[in-house]
Design a protein around this motif. Sequence first.
Motif: not given
Length: 228
Positions: A6-8, A120-122, A175-179
Amino acid sequence: MKYDFLLFDADDTLLDFKKSEDISFQIVLKKNRITGDYNSLIESYKTINNLLWAQHALGIVSKDFLKIERFRKFLEVNSLSADPVMMCDDYLNTLPDQVFLIEGTLDLLTSLHKKIPLIIVTNGIGVVQHQRLHNSGLKPFIDLMIVSEECGYSKPDVRIFQHTFNSLKISHEKNKILMIGDKLETDILGANRIGIDSCWFNPDKNPNTTKITPTFEIQNLKDLIIHL
Ligand SMILES: [Mg+2]
């Protein structure tokens, strides 16, 4: 779980940046002895700041330029006299100490921690974002934080996502990664460009007036769980 990573986004997704900005701006005004109608002053600053960040996202202006220019322009537009460099320093010094969580952040991260890597990707300034993460109390839950200033690219540029995947040594299918993020133009567009699923965090139920389409949308952070 449907996803492996999960990328937040950080600001206004996990951390209440609007509140931090508000309180930091009040402190800057006070320190620089600027008086006047607070609401109109902060609205004027926000308009200028948002425009400069939008220009930065398009690669028109650098972050170093933006940091000072937002205060220089603010003073000019409001016919005020103060030192924009000093205001910038005051703002960046106080901002990391003003940290507030978005409702539901702690519950969400507590329930996901150790079950799935939380990244976290900020888009932001490195030293500020690391200090804010530390002060937020969320650091123990976060496996990695990528800050645009440190990696050299900002969302929606695909290179910040590639950099994140490289750092995580991700060889998984996309398809296994969510932003998850609150901004269509950066978080969701970036996810679409790199080809991963995206969740638009839209607590105010704003209409989507863009052509950018998230995979799904939530109004509360707690609702993320049902999509995982
Ligand atoms: Mg955000």
